[in-house]
Design a protein around this motif. Sequence first.
Motif, PDB file in Angstrom:
ATOM      1  N   GLN A 133       0.832  -1.195   0.000  1.00 23.26           N
ATOM      2  CA  GLN A 133       0.000   0.000   0.000  1.00 23.26           C
ATOM      3  C   GLN A 133       0.873   1.254   0.000  1.00 23.26           C
ATOM      4  N   VAL A 134       0.302   2.357  -0.421  1.00 24.29           N
ATOM      5  CA  VAL A 134       0.977   3.652  -0.390  1.00 24.29           C
ATOM      6  C   VAL A 134       0.340   4.484   0.709  1.00 24.29           C
ATOM      7  N   TYR A 135       1.185   5.012   1.596  1.00 24.76           N
ATOM      8  CA  TYR A 135       0.718   5.821   2.726  1.00 24.76           C
ATOM      9  C   TYR A 135       1.521   7.112   2.809  1.00 24.76           C
ATOM     10  N   PRO A 136       0.927   8.160   3.349  1.00 21.16           N
ATOM     11  CA  PRO A 136       1.725   9.356   3.611  1.00 21.16           C
ATOM     12  C   PRO A 136       2.643   9.116   4.816  1.00 21.16           C
ATOM     13  N   PHE A 137       3.870   9.569   4.700  1.00 18.56           N
ATOM     14  CA  PHE A 137       4.847   9.467   5.794  1.00 18.56           C
ATOM     15  C   PHE A 137       4.415  10.392   6.928  1.00 18.56           C
ATOM     16  N   SER A 138       4.550   9.905   8.165  1.00 22.21           N
ATOM     17  CA  SER A 138       4.227  10.730   9.316  1.00 22.21           C
ATOM     18  C   SER A 138       5.406  10.889  10.267  1.00 22.21           C
ATOM     19  N   ALA A 139       6.057   9.765  10.617  1.00 22.95           N
ATOM     20  CA  ALA A 139       7.109   9.832  11.621  1.00 22.95           C
ATOM     21  C   ALA A 139       8.136   8.724  11.408  1.00 22.95           C
ATOM     22  N   PHE A 140       9.336   8.953  11.937  1.00 19.21           N
ATOM     23  CA  PHE A 140      10.437   7.998  11.835  1.00 19.21           C
ATOM     24  C   PHE A 140      11.161   7.922  13.164  1.00 19.21           C
ATOM     25  N   GLU A 141      11.476   6.706  13.580  1.00 22.06           N
ATOM     26  CA  GLU A 141      12.315   6.458  14.749  1.00 22.06           C
ATOM     27  C   GLU A 141      13.465   5.581  14.281  1.00 22.06           C
ATOM     28  N   PRO A 142      14.712   6.047  14.396  1.00 18.08           N
ATOM     29  CA  PRO A 142      15.831   5.216  13.950  1.00 18.08           C
ATOM     30  C   PRO A 142      16.031   4.000  14.856  1.00 18.08           C
ATOM     31  N   SER A 143      16.582   2.951  14.265  1.00 16.45           N
ATOM     32  CA  SER A 143      16.966   1.774  15.050  1.00 16.45           C
ATOM     33  C   SER A 143      18.125   2.165  15.962  1.00 16.45           C
ATOM     34  N   ARG A 144      18.359   1.357  16.959  1.00 17.63           N
ATOM     35  CA  ARG A 144      19.490   1.648  17.844  1.00 17.63           C
ATOM     36  C   ARG A 144      20.803   1.507  17.062  1.00 17.63           C
ATOM     37  N   ASN A 145      21.801   2.257  17.461  1.00 14.36           N
ATOM     38  CA  ASN A 145      23.069   2.342  16.727  1.00 14.36           C
ATOM     39  C   ASN A 145      23.726   0.998  16.460  1.00 14.36           C
ATOM     40  N   GLU A 146      23.673   0.092  17.418  1.00 14.84           N
ATOM     41  CA  GLU A 146      24.403  -1.175  17.260  1.00 14.84           C
ATOM     42  C   GLU A 146      23.848  -2.085  16.161  1.00 14.84           C
ATOM     43  N   ILE A 147      22.643  -1.802  15.651  1.00 14.31           N
ATOM     44  CA  ILE A 147      22.135  -2.621  14.541  1.00 14.31           C
ATOM     45  C   ILE A 147      22.053  -1.846  13.222  1.00 14.31           C
ATOM     46  N   GLN A 148      22.510  -0.597  13.217  1.00 14.59           N
ATOM     47  CA  GLN A 148      22.590   0.154  11.962  1.00 14.59           C
ATOM     48  C   GLN A 148      23.652  -0.498  11.070  1.00 14.59           C
ATOM     49  N   ASN A 149      23.458  -0.427   9.759  1.00 11.00           N
ATOM     50  CA  ASN A 149      24.404  -1.028   8.809  1.00 11.00           C
ATOM     51  C   ASN A 149      24.672  -2.494   9.143  1.00 11.00           C
ATOM     52  N   TYR A 150      23.606  -3.194   9.494  1.00 12.66           N
ATOM     53  CA  TYR A 150      23.735  -4.551  10.018  1.00 12.66           C
ATOM     54  C   TYR A 150      24.486  -5.482   9.066  1.00 12.66           C
ATOM     55  N   TYR A 151      24.103  -5.499   7.814  1.00  7.74           N
ATOM     56  CA  TYR A 151      24.748  -6.407   6.861  1.00  7.74           C
ATOM     57  C   TYR A 151      26.217  -6.042   6.648  1.00  7.74           C
ATOM     58  N   ARG A 152      26.498  -4.779   6.514  1.00 10.71           N
ATOM     59  CA  ARG A 152      27.895  -4.354   6.293  1.00 10.71           C
ATOM     60  C   ARG A 152      28.788  -4.719   7.464  1.00 10.71           C
ATOM     61  N   GLN A 153      28.235  -4.718   8.675  1.00 10.61           N
ATOM     62  CA  GLN A 153      29.027  -5.036   9.860  1.00 10.61           C
ATOM     63  C   GLN A 153      29.046  -6.531  10.182  1.00 10.61           C
ATOM     64  N   ASN A 154      28.076  -7.293   9.648  1.00  8.11           N
ATOM     65  CA  ASN A 154      27.923  -8.699  10.039  1.00  8.11           C
ATOM     66  C   ASN A 154      27.682  -9.635   8.858  1.00  8.11           C
ATOM     67  N   PRO A 155      28.401  -9.514   7.760  1.00  9.63           N
ATOM     68  CA  PRO A 155      28.061 -10.304   6.570  1.00  9.63           C
ATOM     69  C   PRO A 155      28.188 -11.807   6.754  1.00  9.63           C
ATOM     70  N   GLU A 156      28.965 -12.231   7.728  1.00  6.98           N
ATOM     71  CA  GLU A 156      29.182 -13.670   7.938  1.00  6.98           C
ATOM     72  C   GLU A 156      28.180 -14.286   8.914  1.00  6.98           C
ATOM     73  N   LYS A 157      27.338 -13.465   9.534  1.00  6.19           N
ATOM     74  CA  LYS A 157      26.342 -14.009  10.472  1.00  6.19           C
ATOM     75  C   LYS A 157      25.345 -14.875   9.713  1.00  6.19           C
ATOM     76  N   PRO A 158      24.864 -15.940  10.354  1.00  3.81           N
ATOM     77  CA  PRO A 158      23.896 -16.826   9.690  1.00  3.81           C
ATOM     78  C   PRO A 158      22.662 -16.098   9.155  1.00  3.81           C
ATOM     79  N   PHE A 159      22.153 -15.110   9.879  1.00  4.19           N
ATOM     80  CA  PHE A 159      20.979 -14.371   9.397  1.00  4.19           C
ATOM     81  C   PHE A 159      21.271 -13.725   8.047  1.00  4.19           C
ATOM     82  N   CYS A 160      22.422 -13.106   7.929  1.00  5.23           N
ATOM     83  CA  CYS A 160      22.785 -12.425   6.674  1.00  5.23           C
ATOM     84  C   CYS A 160      22.916 -13.425   5.531  1.00  5.23           C
ATOM     85  N   LYS A 161      23.566 -14.533   5.809  1.00  8.67           N
ATOM     86  CA  LYS A 161      23.741 -15.541   4.761  1.00  8.67           C
ATOM     87  C   LYS A 161      22.402 -16.152   4.343  1.00  8.67           C
TER      88      LYS A 161
END
Length: 172
Positions: free
Chosen positions: A115-143
């Motif tokens: 669906q298409v919705y108008p944007f209202s608000a954004f809350e960033p994820s906590r810092n330790e999970i930002q850029n998750y794939y770039r920081q953890n490419p070998e983790k099972p979840f990423c693979k």
Amino acid sequence: MDRKTKIALGGGCHWCTEAVFQSLKGVNKVEQGYVASHGINSNFSEAVIVHFQPEKISLKTLIEVHLLTHKSTSNHSMRIKYRSAIYTFSEVQQKEALSLLDEFKSKSDSNIITQVYPFSAFEPSRNEIQNYYRQNPEKPFCKQFINPKLQLLLQHFSNYVNEDNIKHTDQK
């Protein structure tokens, strides 16, 4: 002209969505977190804000990538946490996104639920999970979950993929 704009996209895990859009040429920044709209969709759902250069990658291509790389046809039990959505930042962008989505729906053999919705608000994820794939490419979840999505990008959108950003996939 080096015009930049943004669109917010949600549909699956924001680690996956972040990795997919960070891999594309013409995408300057991806903000990972939670997005809300208005009314019954005012609760936060995992999503990303994609900052892009429309002269390098179109909104149409971004939406097509989005539909391909998450379960855009599945109305599963986790849809409140993972709303299948395109969040727009203006009335003009909303009209364009609705038109593009209608075009994709008319060409699809499956029932696209996005669906298409108008944007209202954004809350960033906590810092330790930002850029998750770039920081953890070998983790099972990423693979298991992210690499197959990046492989889809290589198969269907190779001319838009910045291969330096997906060098961790063992499926290249």
